[in-house]
Design a protein around this motif. Structure first.
Motif, PDB file in Angstrom:
ATOM      1  N   GLU A  54       0.855  -1.192   0.000  1.00 63.48           N
ATOM      2  CA  GLU A  54       0.000   0.000   0.000  1.00 63.48           C
ATOM      3  C   GLU A  54       0.892   1.244   0.000  1.00 63.48           C
ATOM      4  OE1 GLU A  54      -3.968  -0.239   2.081  1.00 63.48           O
ATOM      5  OE2 GLU A  54      -2.884  -1.770   3.211  1.00 63.48           O
ATOM      6  N   LEU A  55       1.399   1.541  -1.186  1.00 63.49           N
ATOM      7  CA  LEU A  55       2.406   2.580  -1.330  1.00 63.49           C
ATOM      8  C   LEU A  55       2.366   3.087  -2.767  1.00 63.49           C
ATOM      9  CD1 LEU A  55       4.774   3.698   0.511  1.00 63.49           C
ATOM     10  CD2 LEU A  55       6.253   2.143  -0.763  1.00 63.49           C
ATOM     11  N   LEU A  56       2.569   4.392  -2.942  1.00 68.30           N
ATOM     12  CA  LEU A  56       2.686   4.981  -4.265  1.00 68.30           C
ATOM     13  C   LEU A  56       4.151   5.188  -4.608  1.00 68.30           C
ATOM     14  CD1 LEU A  56      -0.115   7.726  -4.151  1.00 68.30           C
ATOM     15  CD2 LEU A  56      -0.256   5.421  -5.121  1.00 68.30           C
ATOM     16  N   LEU A  57       4.445   5.277  -5.901  1.00 68.58           N
ATOM     17  CA  LEU A  57       5.801   5.559  -6.349  1.00 68.58           C
ATOM     18  C   LEU A  57       5.994   7.071  -6.432  1.00 68.58           C
ATOM     19  CD1 LEU A  57       8.497   4.420  -7.426  1.00 68.58           C
ATOM     20  CD2 LEU A  57       7.523   4.612  -9.728  1.00 68.58           C
ATOM     21  N   ALA A  58       6.942   7.576  -5.669  1.00 71.04           N
ATOM     22  CA  ALA A  58       7.217   9.010  -5.652  1.00 71.04           C
ATOM     23  C   ALA A  58       8.404   9.324  -6.550  1.00 71.04           C
ATOM     24  CB  ALA A  58       7.510   9.472  -4.227  1.00 71.04           C
ATOM     25  N   GLY A  59       8.417  10.534  -7.072  1.00 73.46           N
ATOM     26  CA  GLY A  59       9.571  10.970  -7.832  1.00 73.46           C
ATOM     27  C   GLY A  59      10.678  11.448  -6.907  1.00 73.46           C
ATOM     28  N   LEU A  89       8.118  19.148 -11.190  1.00 72.20           N
ATOM     29  CA  LEU A  89       9.505  18.755 -11.364  1.00 72.20           C
ATOM     30  C   LEU A  89      10.304  18.842 -10.072  1.00 72.20           C
ATOM     31  CD1 LEU A  89      10.436  20.205 -14.850  1.00 72.20           C
ATOM     32  CD2 LEU A  89       9.750  17.897 -14.227  1.00 72.20           C
ATOM     33  N   GLY A  90       9.618  18.978  -8.951  1.00 72.44           N
ATOM     34  CA  GLY A  90      10.254  18.757  -7.667  1.00 72.44           C
ATOM     35  C   GLY A  90      11.101  19.880  -7.123  1.00 72.44           C
ATOM     36  N   GLY A  91      10.923  21.099  -7.596  1.00 72.27           N
ATOM     37  CA  GLY A  91      11.674  22.208  -7.031  1.00 72.27           C
ATOM     38  C   GLY A  91      13.119  22.266  -7.467  1.00 72.27           C
ATOM     39  N   ARG A  92      13.501  21.460  -8.468  1.00 72.02           N
ATOM     40  CA  ARG A  92      14.857  21.534  -8.969  1.00 72.02           C
ATOM     41  C   ARG A  92      15.074  22.875  -9.665  1.00 72.02           C
ATOM     42  NH1 ARG A  92      15.909  16.687 -12.792  1.00 72.02           N
ATOM     43  NH2 ARG A  92      17.723  17.999 -13.147  1.00 72.02           N
ATOM     44  N   PRO A  93      16.315  23.318  -9.774  1.00 77.73           N
ATOM     45  CA  PRO A  93      16.565  24.565 -10.507  1.00 77.73           C
ATOM     46  C   PRO A  93      15.962  24.475 -11.905  1.00 77.73           C
ATOM     47  CG  PRO A  93      18.534  23.863  -9.333  1.00 77.73           C
ATOM     48  CD  PRO A  93      17.528  22.754  -9.178  1.00 77.73           C
ATOM     49  N   GLY A  94      15.165  25.454 -12.253  1.00 78.41           N
ATOM     50  CA  GLY A  94      14.512  25.445 -13.553  1.00 78.41           C
ATOM     51  C   GLY A  94      13.245  24.624 -13.590  1.00 78.41           C
ATOM     52  N   GLY A  95      12.869  24.030 -12.451  1.00 73.43           N
ATOM     53  CA  GLY A  95      11.660  23.213 -12.418  1.00 73.43           C
ATOM     54  C   GLY A  95      10.411  24.071 -12.540  1.00 73.43           C
ATOM     55  N   GLN A  96       9.332  23.455 -12.988  1.00 71.85           N
ATOM     56  CA  GLN A  96       8.083  24.181 -13.158  1.00 71.85           C
ATOM     57  C   GLN A  96       6.932  23.349 -12.610  1.00 71.85           C
ATOM     58  OE1 GLN A  96       9.433  23.051 -16.317  1.00 71.85           O
ATOM     59  NE2 GLN A  96      11.067  24.562 -16.261  1.00 71.85           N
ATOM     60  N   THR A  97       5.808  23.978 -12.427  1.00 68.66           N
ATOM     61  CA  THR A  97       4.575  23.283 -12.083  1.00 68.66           C
ATOM     62  C   THR A  97       3.557  23.551 -13.174  1.00 68.66           C
ATOM     63  OG1 THR A  97       4.947  23.437  -9.696  1.00 68.66           O
ATOM     64  CG2 THR A  97       2.685  23.092 -10.421  1.00 68.66           C
ATOM     65  N   GLY A 140       0.255  10.023 -15.200  1.00 67.38           N
ATOM     66  CA  GLY A 140       0.807  11.357 -15.408  1.00 67.38           C
ATOM     67  C   GLY A 140       1.974  11.713 -14.520  1.00 67.38           C
ATOM     68  N   ALA A 141       2.236  10.916 -13.477  1.00 74.21           N
ATOM     69  CA  ALA A 141       3.374  11.190 -12.597  1.00 74.21           C
ATOM     70  C   ALA A 141       4.670  10.620 -13.156  1.00 74.21           C
ATOM     71  CB  ALA A 141       3.116  10.600 -11.211  1.00 74.21           C
ATOM     72  N   GLU A 142       4.592   9.877 -14.279  1.00 73.78           N
ATOM     73  CA  GLU A 142       5.778   9.192 -14.809  1.00 73.78           C
ATOM     74  C   GLU A 142       6.876  10.163 -15.252  1.00 73.78           C
ATOM     75  OE1 GLU A 142       2.697   9.319 -18.193  1.00 73.78           O
ATOM     76  OE2 GLU A 142       2.706   8.902 -16.042  1.00 73.78           O
ATOM     77  N   PHE A 143       6.502  11.369 -15.647  1.00 76.08           N
ATOM     78  CA  PHE A 143       7.516  12.325 -16.103  1.00 76.08           C
ATOM     79  C   PHE A 143       8.401  12.760 -14.934  1.00 76.08           C
ATOM     80  CE2 PHE A 143       3.605  12.891 -18.656  1.00 76.08           C
ATOM     81  CZ  PHE A 143       4.076  12.353 -19.838  1.00 76.08           C
ATOM     82  N   ASP A 144       7.793  12.998 -13.811  1.00 69.92           N
ATOM     83  CA  ASP A 144       8.530  13.344 -12.601  1.00 69.92           C
ATOM     84  C   ASP A 144       9.386  12.162 -12.138  1.00 69.92           C
ATOM     85  OD1 ASP A 144       9.359  14.834 -10.422  1.00 69.92           O
ATOM     86  OD2 ASP A 144       7.604  14.358  -9.212  1.00 69.92           O
ATOM     87  N   VAL A 145       8.832  10.947 -12.231  1.00 73.55           N
ATOM     88  CA  VAL A 145       9.543   9.739 -11.807  1.00 73.55           C
ATOM     89  C   VAL A 145      10.808   9.533 -12.641  1.00 73.55           C
ATOM     90  CG1 VAL A 145       9.405   7.217 -11.803  1.00 73.55           C
ATOM     91  CG2 VAL A 145       7.559   8.564 -10.799  1.00 73.55           C
TER      92      VAL A 145
END
Length: 230
Positions: A54-59, A89-97, A140-145
């Motif tokens: 019972e767990l989701l895959l996080a990026g 994109l997880g707050g990385r430099p240049g990341g976006q939401t 849709g979370a696969e791009f972040d992963v």
């Protein structure tokens, strides 16, 4: 590993039947999947050697993520924020939401925070050094992963021989939900996100060997022990 169960174990069950020495680990704790797996277990329908987590895959290296139902869907939960579904994109430099279609309040109410871990933490916890097949269907979370894998594993990529991906670029149509704070050269379409993710997989040694629309197979022969002497 089978990441993203939903209401369908047919692929996992077929793989287990074909390979008697295989053990499958499935990951999904969204409400629909949890209800389905528990009901299947009570009915005796869970395949032997199939282990549910019972767990989701996080990026990112986090312990939970927020998910919600987009409008028009009744069971496929997607990473979400309070005011819409997004790819982060997880707050990385240049990341976006990027925000896309909003939460389906009528179907399931508010967004939910659910336990989640990145692949490397999951494998450490299970004492697994290698995965034969890694199937990813995460709405849709696969791009972040994929982005997180390249950040963590570098050009070696995750320790898996075969990747099976279902891409959800359709959730990110051209220009829809674009944040006005984005850089002008930031990709704004699902097509661009998928192209970027597939380029990252290629840099990590995974070559596309088959594709049927949004469902694709990638191999990394350097990560396949059974092929090392062939």
């Amino acid at each position: 590993y089978s990441v993203g169960v939903g209401r369908d174990l047919t692929f996992d069950a077929a793989l287990l039947r074909a390979h008697p020495n295989l053990e499958a680990h499935a990951f999904d704790n969204t409400p629909v999947a949890s209800q389905f797996v528990k009901a299947l277990g009570r009915a005796g329908g869970v395949p032997a050697r199939w282990r549910w987590h019972e767990l989701l895959l996080a990026g990112r290296d986090v312990r939970e993520i927020e998910v919600a139902l987009p409008k028009g869907r009744s069971d496929s939960f997607t990473p979400a924020s309070a005011n819409g579904v997004y790819h982060d994109l997880g707050g990385r430099p240049g990341g976006q939401t990027r925000r896309v279609i909003g939460v389906n309040e009528g179907a399931d109410g508010r967004a939910k925070r659910l336990p989640a871990r990145p692949l490397w933490r999951v494998m450490d916890a299970l004492s697994h050094a290698y995965v034969d097949v890694l199937k990813v269907d995460v709405e849709g979370a696969e791009f972040d992963v994929v982005d997180a894998w390249e950040g963590y594993y570098g050009d070696r990529g995750p320790p898996a021989c075969q990747l099976l991906f279902e891409w959800h670029e359709r959730f990110y149509p051209e220009g829809v939900g674009q944040d006005k704070t984005l850089e002008d050269d930031a990709p704004t379409s699902g097509r661009a996100l998928r192209e970027g993710a597939e380029a990252a997989l290629n840099r990590m040694g995974f070559k596309k060997v088959a594709c049927d629309g949004s469902e694709c197979v990638y191999w990394n022969c350097n990560r396949c022990p059974s092929l090392q002497n062939q």
